[in-house]
Design an enzyme around this catalytic site. Structure first.
Site, PDB file in Angstrom:
ATOM      1  N   THR A  38      23.708 -17.058 -10.987  1.00  0.00           N
ATOM      2  CA  THR A  38      24.525 -17.942 -10.151  1.00  0.00           C
ATOM      3  C   THR A  38      23.918 -19.334 -10.001  1.00  0.00           C
ATOM      4  O   THR A  38      24.565 -20.245  -9.503  1.00  0.00           O
ATOM      5  CB  THR A  38      24.705 -17.349  -8.745  1.00  0.00           C
ATOM      6  OG1 THR A  38      23.425 -17.211  -8.122  1.00  0.00           O
ATOM      7  CG2 THR A  38      25.397 -15.992  -8.818  1.00  0.00           C
TER       8      THR A  38
ATOM      9  N   LYS B  68       8.328 -19.863  -2.741  1.00  0.00           N
ATOM     10  CA  LYS B  68       9.464 -19.466  -1.898  1.00  0.00           C
ATOM     11  C   LYS B  68       9.124 -18.229  -1.083  1.00  0.00           C
ATOM     12  O   LYS B  68       8.262 -17.444  -1.464  1.00  0.00           O
ATOM     13  CB  LYS B  68      10.695 -19.194  -2.768  1.00  0.00           C
ATOM     14  CG  LYS B  68      11.197 -20.384  -3.539  1.00  0.00           C
ATOM     15  CD  LYS B  68      12.489 -20.085  -4.257  1.00  0.00           C
ATOM     16  CE  LYS B  68      12.336 -19.059  -5.340  1.00  0.00           C
ATOM     17  NZ  LYS B  68      13.557 -18.886  -6.163  1.00  0.00           N
TER      18      LYS B  68
ATOM     19  N   ARG C  53      11.223 -14.978   0.922  1.00  0.00           N
ATOM     20  CA  ARG C  53      12.514 -14.338   1.111  1.00  0.00           C
ATOM     21  C   ARG C  53      12.806 -14.210   2.606  1.00  0.00           C
ATOM     22  O   ARG C  53      12.041 -13.604   3.353  1.00  0.00           O
ATOM     23  CB  ARG C  53      12.534 -12.966   0.439  1.00  0.00           C
ATOM     24  CG  ARG C  53      13.867 -12.238   0.575  1.00  0.00           C
ATOM     25  CD  ARG C  53      14.005 -11.138  -0.447  1.00  0.00           C
ATOM     26  NE  ARG C  53      14.087 -11.652  -1.806  1.00  0.00           N
ATOM     27  CZ  ARG C  53      15.166 -12.182  -2.347  1.00  0.00           C
ATOM     28  NH1 ARG C  53      16.283 -12.297  -1.626  1.00  0.00           N
ATOM     29  NH2 ARG C  53      15.146 -12.615  -3.584  1.00  0.00           N
TER      30      ARG C  53
ATOM     31  N   GLY D 155      21.211 -20.096  -8.179  1.00  0.00           N
ATOM     32  CA  GLY D 155      20.563 -20.328  -6.891  1.00  0.00           C
ATOM     33  C   GLY D 155      19.100 -20.706  -7.007  1.00  0.00           C
ATOM     34  O   GLY D 155      18.648 -21.683  -6.399  1.00  0.00           O
TER      35      GLY D 155
ATOM     36  N   ASP E 175      12.832 -20.881 -17.291  1.00  0.00           N
ATOM     37  CA  ASP E 175      13.122 -19.531 -16.811  1.00  0.00           C
ATOM     38  C   ASP E 175      13.761 -18.764 -17.954  1.00  0.00           C
ATOM     39  O   ASP E 175      14.171 -19.357 -18.957  1.00  0.00           O
ATOM     40  CB  ASP E 175      14.046 -19.566 -15.594  1.00  0.00           C
ATOM     41  CG  ASP E 175      13.807 -18.397 -14.642  1.00  0.00           C
ATOM     42  OD1 ASP E 175      13.205 -17.392 -15.088  1.00  0.00           O
ATOM     43  OD2 ASP E 175      14.235 -18.481 -13.478  1.00  0.00           O
TER      44      ASP E 175
END
Length: 216
Positions: free
Chosen positions: A122, A91, A93, A124, A117
């Site tokens: 949340t 990923k 940012r 995401g 993890d």
């Protein structure tokens, strides 16, 4: 890791003291967290039908996935433990509040994957990882995550996404309002009880984690 203070006062003072010492160890020790994550993975494997000496014998084409590069060391340890390949969600940012999946390092096409993890807030990062492996052709998708913060809208994301089962622990209590048929909750009580017992008997607590090769 969060472990609540002892909820009752009807306990001898020495037992209370041992509980608080064990609570401190699990709250502050990285190995406490990673031992629980390993427990979650092992429970996942057993649920899927552990058979024989190889942990993932009953799970065809299993791939361990980390949702970001920061979890590579932990994921690599589980990849070794489960004798399964490793994949990494790459990923970037975009700004202070959002990231974008750029690539998937590793092969997940026609594979069953378990996303690991240490915490979900949340949801995401988990959702991004689920969408990424699905887009790259993954079959069944599981998640094994230790600490279920589950801030809004995490439950809605879990319900709507392609995760087949979300496995977590009770290091943070999950109220009925956040329960879901997709969520399996594993108790950490046996591990904590063993730590209290060892403290009370003045024996080694660190040996609880001797076989925990996972790094925080």
């Amino acid at each position: 890791m969060y472990i609540a203070p002892m909820p009752t006062t009807d306990m001898p003072n020495d037992v209370k003291a041992d509980y608080e010492e064990a609570r401190s160890i699990f709250s502050q020790s990285p190995r406490g967290s990673t031992a629980l994550l390993r427990l979650a993975i092992q429970k996942l494997v057993i649920f899927l039908g552990e058979d024989g000496e190889e942990l993932n014998k009953s799970i065809e084409n299993l791939v361990v996935v980390t949702p970001d590069v920061g979890g590579i060391r932990m994921a690599r340890a589980y990849s070794s433990l489960l004798q399964a390949p490793l994949a990494i969600v790459d990923k970037r940012r975009e700004n202070e509040h959002s990231t974008k999946v750029m690539n998937l390092i590793g092969e997940v096409a026609d594979k069953n994957v378990v996303i690991i993890d240490d915490l979900i807030s949340t949801g995401g990062s988990l959702l991004e990882a689920v969408e990424a492996v699905k887009n790259f052709g993954a079959r069944d998708i599981y998640a094994a995550i230790v600490h279920p913060v589950l801030a809004d809208p995490a439950i809605k994301k879990i319900e709507k996404c392609s995760i087949k089962e979300f496995i977590t622990t009770d290091t943070i209590p999950i109220p009925d309002s956040k329960r879901s048929k997709k969520i399996t909750i594993l108790s950490v009580a046996p591990l904590l009880a063993e730590a209290i017992k060892r403290i009370h008997e003045h024996t080694s607590v660190s040996s609880l984690f001797e076989n925990t090769s996972v790094e925080a």
